[in-house]
Design an enzyme around this catalytic site. Structure first.
Site, PDB file in Angstrom:
ATOM      1  N   GLU A   1       0.873  -1.170   0.000  1.00 17.12           N
ATOM      2  CA  GLU A   1       0.000   0.000   0.000  1.00 17.12           C
ATOM      3  C   GLU A   1       0.915   1.226   0.000  1.00 17.12           C
ATOM      4  OE1 GLU A   1      -2.722   0.287   3.309  1.00 17.12           O
ATOM      5  OE2 GLU A   1      -3.430   2.246   2.608  1.00 17.12           O
TER       6      GLU A   1
ATOM      7  N   ARG B   1       5.109 -12.507   9.807  1.00 17.25           N
ATOM      8  CA  ARG B   1       5.748 -11.193   9.638  1.00 17.25           C
ATOM      9  C   ARG B   1       7.136 -11.229  10.230  1.00 17.25           C
ATOM     10  NH1 ARG B   1       1.921  -7.160   8.858  1.00 17.25           N
ATOM     11  NH2 ARG B   1       3.301  -5.398   9.150  1.00 17.25           N
TER      12      ARG B   1
ATOM     13  N   LYS C   1       4.474   0.751   9.339  1.00 22.80           N
ATOM     14  CA  LYS C   1       4.557   2.016   8.612  1.00 22.80           C
ATOM     15  C   LYS C   1       3.933   3.148   9.417  1.00 22.80           C
ATOM     16  CE  LYS C   1       3.055   0.113   4.780  1.00 22.80           C
ATOM     17  NZ  LYS C   1       2.461  -0.038   3.454  1.00 22.80           N
TER      18      LYS C   1
HETATM   19  P1  ATP Z   1       2.751  -2.105   7.989  1.00 23.20           P
HETATM   20  O1  ATP Z   1       2.019  -2.835   9.064  1.00 23.20           O
HETATM   21  O2  ATP Z   1       4.190  -1.873   8.242  1.00 23.20           O
HETATM   22  O3  ATP Z   1       2.040  -0.864   7.555  1.00 23.20           O
HETATM   23  P2  ATP Z   1       1.527  -3.513   5.877  1.00 23.20           P
HETATM   24  O4  ATP Z   1       1.355  -4.979   5.974  1.00 23.20           O
HETATM   25  O5  ATP Z   1       0.347  -2.644   6.097  1.00 23.20           O
HETATM   26  O6  ATP Z   1       2.740  -3.097   6.763  1.00 23.20           O
HETATM   27  P3  ATP Z   1       1.664  -3.410   3.040  1.00 23.20           P
HETATM   28  O7  ATP Z   1       2.105  -2.280   2.200  1.00 23.20           O
HETATM   29  O8  ATP Z   1       0.234  -3.774   3.050  1.00 23.20           O
HETATM   30  O9  ATP Z   1       2.152  -3.094   4.507  1.00 23.20           O
HETATM   31  O10 ATP Z   1       2.557  -4.687   2.785  1.00 23.20           O
HETATM   32  C1  ATP Z   1       2.901  -5.197   1.528  1.00 23.20           C
HETATM   33  C2  ATP Z   1       3.291  -6.644   1.689  1.00 23.20           C
HETATM   34  O11 ATP Z   1       4.380  -6.768   2.589  1.00 23.20           O
HETATM   35  C3  ATP Z   1       2.142  -7.455   2.254  1.00 23.20           C
HETATM   36  O12 ATP Z   1       2.051  -8.667   1.552  1.00 23.20           O
HETATM   37  C4  ATP Z   1       2.541  -7.662   3.684  1.00 23.20           C
HETATM   38  O13 ATP Z   1       1.996  -8.853   4.161  1.00 23.20           O
HETATM   39  C5  ATP Z   1       4.074  -7.686   3.602  1.00 23.20           C
HETATM   40  N1  ATP Z   1       4.678  -7.267   4.868  1.00 23.20           N
HETATM   41  C6  ATP Z   1       4.444  -6.119   5.538  1.00 23.20           C
HETATM   42  N2  ATP Z   1       5.132  -6.092   6.702  1.00 23.20           N
HETATM   43  C7  ATP Z   1       5.833  -7.249   6.759  1.00 23.20           C
HETATM   44  C8  ATP Z   1       6.727  -7.829   7.716  1.00 23.20           C
HETATM   45  N3  ATP Z   1       7.054  -7.205   8.857  1.00 23.20           N
HETATM   46  N4  ATP Z   1       7.253  -9.036   7.441  1.00 23.20           N
HETATM   47  C9  ATP Z   1       6.953  -9.671   6.298  1.00 23.20           C
HETATM   48  N5  ATP Z   1       6.110  -9.188   5.371  1.00 23.20           N
HETATM   49  C10 ATP Z   1       5.554  -7.992   5.580  1.00 23.20           C
HETATM   50 MG    MG Z   2      -1.378  -2.752   5.053  1.00 26.21          MG
END
Ligand code: ATP
Ligand code: MG
Length: 574
Positions: free
Chosen positions: A47, A271, A281
């Protein structure tokens, strides 16, 4: 290796580890069964609401790495369904970061590319009696939703006839209703044990300008309505995501099934969590917005842009991601393990140079005052082909303050009055006297050298216990060097005293700026981004804040300091 691994000891690191994992096994089985006609199509779906961090690197390595391994393809898809938080700056940074990690996407897509298709599918679901327009407010929807132990209550609008729903939905799109006044909901089961299936919202009314579609839409699909279908449109075969989406999978499958579209398979993994680090983020944005760090690429940040600026290499990050593997259980990885992979990679590629961070002047009284000798210094002990360079040696040098003690403690073998040490690539010198300032601090150390020991050799075979680095005072270039500690003091930065937020765990000493450091002259024109090992001090990288005549280095990672450990151990015993 399990993700619960808490130590860095004994980690095996082949160049690009391809150890198997349960996701790879699923793909292998699918290929064997010819499930998707032998295709592997993955995607990385960020995102664009912030910069990527090291947790995303884990997902990227998995998505791109597995597709690469099986001759498949990987799309980069921006999941941009939430207009109020998304920005083009983030899109650009995400593309740069994926490329920096060493990956190139096949297709580049945006969920917003699919807004028309998603709308058409919503109409299709309404016509099939599988979706309805609901007039409950967000708060009322929450109240109707029930809990894990209590079933939800049906919305009074649940049984609106399809024709009325179609009319209302079209008018929602047409901008007839205020923000938040109505939603489109899937008609599934308000008593489902899975809360995600209790008539989830598919569309909300929101007048917000979108970074790509501008003001075309005043209704936006929810992430849960857009994600699975976006995968399906791109014919994603293996859709990897983190464990928190496990409970959403039945909903994604419900949409796919009722629309009769390509059945992407979602596979969840854990994660990445790292000690002393926050990977969210939202929280990283807070640090940036509150000025707790100097932007998203502050070298203390766990963002890809931060660790790049810090001097981490993409190879080190990829090797780390390969070694931690994936699993189905939550764990935490030691930050020291990541640092281990950084050191291991830099050790191979970073040229060795001499730099003095906290200078102490040394005068060699019996060395000819105007003499300069060019000493041969090895560029990379790991790689003979990297050759040697000249390091000028003269009467006045700088050494580290730490490498001199007027009253040396036991086991301290470096310079002290009457003690002889070796100057790396130089001569053996013996301390004869010191000069102090008014505060009684040693500001100058006087020594004599033994001309027979050029290059650090002892023709008579005598031993000295310490070899220290130095820089010739007349030839040194000055630089600012920034040293970093962890951004948080707690192993788990979310572990907090009552009523405080995570910023209470920020480490006040996470940044130390040393100005007037003295570097060997070969570094005078070091390019931004170039990486070096400073003898005995660690790995350093030229910061973009450098300019003509102004050098700024970041310490990427320290070497393991055995003396600090001994000293700490002694303090512990007293
Ligand atoms: P955050 O919680 O940091 O905002 P998010 O999951 O909302 O992260 P996205 O932009 O939706 O961020 O993530 C893109 C991809 O990266 C998704 O498939 C998500 O599952 C993966 N991802 C995000 N954070 C992690 C992490 N700490 N470890 C492994 N994969 C991750
Ligand atoms: Mg997200």
């Amino acid at each position: 290796m399990s993700t619960n691994c808490k130590t860095e000891g004994g980690v095996d690191t082949p160049a690009e580890p391809r150890s198997s994992n349960f996701i790879r096994d699923i793909i292998l089985d699918d290929l064997k069964a010819n499930k998707y006609a032998g295709q592997v199509q993955t995607r990385f779906p960020p995102e664009p609401n912030g910069y990527l961090h090291i947790g995303h690197a884990k997902a990227i390595c998995l998505d791109f790495g597995l597709a690469d391994e099986f001759g498949g393809r990987t799309n980069l898809r921006f999941d941009d369904t939430n207009p109020s938080k998304e920005e083009t700056e983030y899109v650009d940074s995400i593309m740069a970061d994926v490329r920096w990690l060493g990956f190139e996407w096949d297709g580049l897509f945006y969920a917003s590319d699919y807004f028309d298709q998603l709308y058409a599918w919503a109409v299709q679901l309404i016509q099939a009696g599988k979706a309805y327009v609901c007039d409950l407010s967000a708060e009322e929807i929450r109240q109707h939703r029930g809990t894990l132990t209590q079933p939800g209550k049906d919305s009074p609008y649940r049984n609106r006839p399809a024709a009325e729903n179609l009319d209302l939905f079209a008018r929602m799109r047409g901008g007839e209703f205020p923000d938040g006044s109505r939603t489109l909901r899937a008609k599934i089961d308000m008593a489902s044990p899975n809360l995600n299936l209790r008539d989830p919202v598919m569309y909300r009314i929101l007048r917000a300008e979108h970074h790509r579609t501008g003001n075309k839409w005043c209704i936006y699909p929810m992430y849960d309505y857009a994600h699975g279908q976006s995968d399906s449109i791109e014919r994603i075969t293996h859709s990897m995501c983190t464990l928190e989406f496990e409970d959403h999978r039945p909903l994604y499958n419900w949409f796919i099934q009722h629309l009769g579209i390509f059945p992407s398979q979602q596979i969840e993994f854990d994660r990445l969590n790292l000690t002393y680090t926050l990977l969210s983020k939202r929280k990283l944005l807070q640090l940036v917005e509150e000025g707790r760090v100097n932007g998203w690429d502050d070298p203390r940040m766990p963002t890809i842009s931060g660790i790049r600026r810090r001097g981490y290499t993409p190879e080190a990050v990829r090797n780390f991601c390969g070694a931690i593997g994936v699993s189905k259980t939550h764990g935490s990885i030691e930050l020291a393990m990541l640092e281990h992979f950084v050191r291991e990679d830099l050790n191979k590629r970073a040229p060795l140079v001499m730099a003095v961070l906290r200078p102490l002047k040394v005068v060699i009284d019996n060395y000819p005052e105007n003499q300069v000798e060019e000493m041969d210094a090895v560029n990379n002990p790991e790689d003979a082909s990297a050759g040697t360079r000249k390091a000028p040696f003269s009467q006045v040098l700088y050494i580290e303050q730490d490498d001199f003690r007027e009253d040396p403690p036991k086991q301290y073998y470096r310079l002290s009055p009457g003690r002889e040490v070796r100057l790396r690539y130089g001569y053996l010198i013996t301390c004869t006297s010191v000069v102090k300032n008014e505060q009684g601090e040693v500001v100058e150390v006087h020594c004599t050298y033994d001309p027979a020991t050029r290059g650090g050799n002892t023709p008579d075979g005598r031993k000295v216990k310490a070899t220290i680095h130095w820089v010739s005072a007349a030839h040194a270039v000055e630089a600012e060097v920034r040293l970093y500690e962890t951004l948080f003091t707690q192993e788990d930065p979310n572990q907090l005293p009552e009523g405080q937020d995570f910023t209470a765990n920020l480490n006040p000493n996470s940044l130390e700026r040393l100005t007037r450091c003295k570097l060997e002259p070969s570094l005078a024109n070091a390019a931004v981004g170039s990486r070096y090992q400073f003898e005995r001090l660690g790995y350093f990288c030229v910061d973009p804040a450098s300019g003509p005549g102004k050098l700024v280095f970041n310490r990427t990672v320290a070497l393991k300091d055995t003396w600090a450990k001994i000293e700490k151990g002694q303090r512990g015993k007293n």
